[in-house]
Each structure stands twice: as structure tokens, then as C-alpha cells.
Scaffold this motif. Sequence first.
Motif, short mmCIF file in Angstrom:
data_model
loop_
_atom_site.label_atom_id
_atom_site.label_comp_id
_atom_site.label_asym_id
_atom_site.label_seq_id
_atom_site.Cartn_x
_atom_site.Cartn_y
_atom_site.Cartn_z
N ALA A 64 0.84 -1.20 0.00
CA ALA A 64 0.00 0.00 0.00
C ALA A 64 0.87 1.25 0.00
N VAL A 65 0.48 2.22 -0.81
CA VAL A 65 1.15 3.52 -0.83
C VAL A 65 0.12 4.56 -0.40
N VAL A 66 0.36 5.22 0.73
CA VAL A 66 -0.61 6.16 1.28
C VAL A 66 0.03 7.53 1.43
N GLY A 67 -0.84 8.52 1.55
CA GLY A 67 -0.38 9.89 1.72
C GLY A 67 -1.45 10.87 1.28
N GLU A 68 -1.23 12.13 1.55
CA GLU A 68 -2.19 13.17 1.19
C GLU A 68 -2.15 13.43 -0.31
N SER A 69 -3.13 14.21 -0.77
CA SER A 69 -3.16 14.62 -2.17
C SER A 69 -1.88 15.37 -2.51
N GLY A 70 -1.26 15.00 -3.64
CA GLY A 70 -0.02 15.66 -4.05
C GLY A 70 1.22 15.06 -3.44
N ALA A 242 0.99 -9.95 -7.67
CA ALA A 242 1.35 -9.01 -6.61
C ALA A 242 0.52 -7.75 -6.85
N MET A 243 0.30 -6.95 -5.81
CA MET A 243 -0.56 -5.77 -5.97
C MET A 243 0.03 -4.55 -5.29
N ILE A 244 -0.10 -3.41 -5.98
CA ILE A 244 0.23 -2.11 -5.38
C ILE A 244 -1.09 -1.38 -5.18
N LEU A 245 -1.45 -1.10 -3.94
CA LEU A 245 -2.71 -0.44 -3.60
C LEU A 245 -2.44 1.01 -3.21
N ILE A 246 -2.93 1.92 -4.03
CA ILE A 246 -2.77 3.36 -3.75
C ILE A 246 -4.07 3.84 -3.12
#
Length: 568
Positions: A64-70, A242-246
Motif C-alpha cells: 500500500a502507498v498512502v499519503g495526502e493529495s499531491g 502481486a498488488m500495489i494499492l494506492i
Amino acid sequence: MTTDKMINANMKTATKQNNRLKDDSSNAANKLMLTVEKLSIATTSGVTLVDKLTYELRQGETLAVVGESGSGKSIASLALLGLLPNSLSVTGEVQLADAAKMTTMTTLPISNHKTRDAALRAIRGQRIAMVFQEPMTALNPLHTVAKQIAESLRLSGVPKKHWRDRSIALLSDVNITDPADKLHRYPHELSGGQRQRVMIAMALAQQPDILIADEPTTALDVTLQHEILELLDKLKRLHQMAMILISHDLNLVKRYSDNVIVMCQGQTIEQGKTAEVFNQPASDYTRTLIEQDFGQALDLFEDESQRPTVLQVSHLQVQFPIEKSLFGGIKRWFDAVKNVDMTLQEGQALGIVGESGSGKTTIALALSQLLSHQARISGQIVVNSQDIAVLSRSELRKFRSQIQMVFQDPFASINPRMTVMQIVEEGLLVQGVAKVARQQAVMDSLATVHLPAEFAQRYPHELSGGQRQRVALARALVMQPSLLILDEPTSALDSTTQVTVVSLLREIQEKLHISYVFISHDLKVVRALCQHIMVLKEGTCIESGATEAIFDNPKHPYAKQLLQASML
């Protein structure tokens, strides 16, 4: 602590955790599928959008790749497929496991070069597939589901005679009921959840090794969110991908990922095993994201009986035609809304919740008189003691200032060719307000939503998602309405921006005593803003009452299921 200080203070932590994650992964039984080493993306003016992003992805894992907008989440993944504009500089090394021998790695040409597209063409879809954020935008509105899936099958070399059977099998895999019928449908004829499933089916058509899911549940209700991610998790195991979840939804990330990367302003703040990062976040920034507090709804119950009634809806029914006769008459109707009643006092907020297709947005459009002429509406809608059904077209145009609507996607609902000043003043222009008064009203409205006066000369593409939503809100408030209808106004925003927008709406509610009809699938947001709640299912109100009473003790089984899903 400021964001910049958070970043600098935690870079060492992120590096250590990155090394630890690599060590843990090297001992895993699953095969290494992808390595990304020091991926950096910058503009021509030298602004860094992603700074030295490094990670490994193994077969069967979800990162998982998380974070705010931008923060750089989406563009970092688009860079893997060479889908960024040539104006951006991309550096670093990306290696993908060889298709024939999974033990050897092939370097992907991600930097801007004339040979990049040709080299990555065989990778896109076949080795790395992507499910985009908004299926209604990503799908072609002019083509049927069958034609769009067939395009993926053609690229993967499936013979034409097998396209139909393979398409039906793919739609069955993603749990679409009656897949043979859905093949002949156009995107607008499907629900949000069905469109997202079609997108997943298209991505799986070429049997990729890696699936990138970019905010796959943003516009979906809470029960569908879990359905889609459980489906992706099942398909990942079934096809050994495999999975990348944004995502910006930390609850979903916590439940459905193995490893997580936290990003802010292009920097990697923290990364590691999901359970470890959530249980013991090492950075202040991660801790801030996890501990988002939406606050509490305003307590207005003590003088509720003295407040004038702004909205009174009785026996509202909405039907849409679904089958026409040979001569153009309508043979069958679909009941979208069935016998709904609601009452709303001045300064209060009513939250309408329910799954996709339950009739939430249809009610909003009926209240604002924006339904198509083919819709059949019955019942009574009274706003400020005025039955709006008896108004003539010219009378309704004048009366509209009292009922305003803020739509789900601010980028789609505002004109990209207009400045903020032109967007916000448009309603006043229709009402014939003089130029000086219009401009002053725009400035006052921008101040109300906490936007600087200089933003008046900017265009929508120069604003962030949260800023665009504030412009949409300012456009509605400049008309000085007594009733504001908000249709999923926070669904496309990251959690930090959601908190800010909810706080702003609460402030406006208290200051201007505007009544809200607030439609959302995010029950945390509804609880933080609305004094009353209505639960819809298949166009019928199954439960309504004071928000806290329903959250604490829901009576209907579906309401219980909905609230339990929001707590997962």
C-alpha cells in the motif's frame, strides 16, 4: 510540528525501515516480482515530485502507498508504465522479473527517451496492469462493456471466436451478476460498483503479474469498498499476482495490505510491515494520518422545536423509464425512490446514507429540480413554505438561489476555462446583480471558505482537490441559500483534507445557519456533521432519526450491517 520538519525528522527512520523491509522480504518464500531503486520524478523547473522512492514487491504481496493529495503516490506508479508526460524528468532503476525465468530481472526503461514507449508497450497490461481511480472517466462512454473487454483480449492474443466466452468468464470472476447481459451495457447503465468491477475484469484480461489499483474504492459506499478489496485480494491469490494499492483510506490499507509506504510531498516518510507501522508509527506525520479526528456535530437539539422548517418532503417518489414501446411510449418504469419523507429545520444537517444505487443522489437531484424531463416525480417538496412543484420556469429560476448544490467531483462540475471569480459569480450574473456587488460578494464568499482573495484570478487546474471543493462551496454560498445539498463532497479528498472540509462546513453551519442535506458513504464524516440521519436501501428509507441514536443502537438489520462495515 510543520510538515517539512516532520519530513526531515523522519527521513532516517524511513531509511532504516526500508532496509529492514528489504531484509524481511529477502527471507520470504514468494518470488521477487519488482524492485524500484531511487525513483525520482521532477518538473522542468526543478521541483521534485517524488524523491528516491525505493521498495521491493513479491508475488502474493500487497504493497500500500498512502499519503495526502499531491504526495506523489499515483505518479510514482504511472512512471513504472511510462505514462507520465515527457515534460517530467524520471530517473532511477526499475527491475521486473523476467516472464520466462522469474528468477532473473529485466530493467525497464522508465526515463524519458524515444524508445521508452515501444519498450514498455509489451509490459503495459500484460505484465503490469492498472485499475484507475474513476471508472466512469477511464471507461469509454461510447462503447459497450463487451467491446472494451475485447480490446484487452485482442492485445493479449486471444482469438476473436473466444472473446465472448472469455469476457463472460472475466465478469463472472469479478462477481458481476448476469454477465452475458452486462456485456451489452454501456458504462452509464451500470452502477459505480459494477463499473469498477468491469475495470478490474479488463485489467485481468491479459493475466498480468502485477496489478496497480489506484484509489479503487474512492467513490464507492462502505460495503462496496470492502467487497471490491476482498475481491482484489481473492483474485491476487487466485492468479498468483502481486498488488500495489494506492489509497488515502487508512482503514482499508490496514486491513488489506502486507506492507505500507507513507509519502508526503514526494518523500518517503515511513515504510515497513503494515501491522508494525499502524501499531507503532515511528513518525509524527504517520501518527497524524492514523489519528484523524473529524470532531463532533454541532449540538442544536435544545432549541430544535423553535427553529423554522426549511425543508418538508412528503411521499416523494421518483421513477425512470426502462422500457419503451414500439411507438415511443413507456412500457416499464424503475422505482428509484419510494415514498420518502423528511423534515429539516434551520441550521441543521440531515445525512443520507446507503449503498450504491440506493437513491441518494436521485433524492438530491429531485430536491434541486435537476432531474431529467423523462423522470416521473410525485409527492411534495416544500422549501421555506414554498411548494416548488407549482413554480413556473421563470419563478423557479429566481427561487433556485435558496437551494444550492455542491457536487461530488469539483473538477468535473466547474468550468476549467473560467477563473475562480467567473465560476463563483456565475449565479449572481444570472440573477442580474451589478458588477461591483457581484465582485464584492465573490470576495466575501471566498473569505467564508478560507481562500485568499488572489485565488479569484486562478483557474481550476491551478488548485488542489481541496481548494477546488472550496471554490464549489463558495459558488453555492454566494447565492445565500437556506438549503445546501452536498453530494459526496469529501469522497475524492484525502483524509487530512476531509477533516478540514468537514470542519469548514461545521463552521459555516454555525455562522450562517444554513441547513444541509449531506449525502455520503463515509459514515465518520456523516457522524461528525449531521444531527439527523436517514438510511436508504433500494429507494426506501429503512431507518431514520437522531444520528447518535442510530449509531449507538441501529434497529434495522441493514443499518446494523452498514454501521459495522464502517467500523472495520
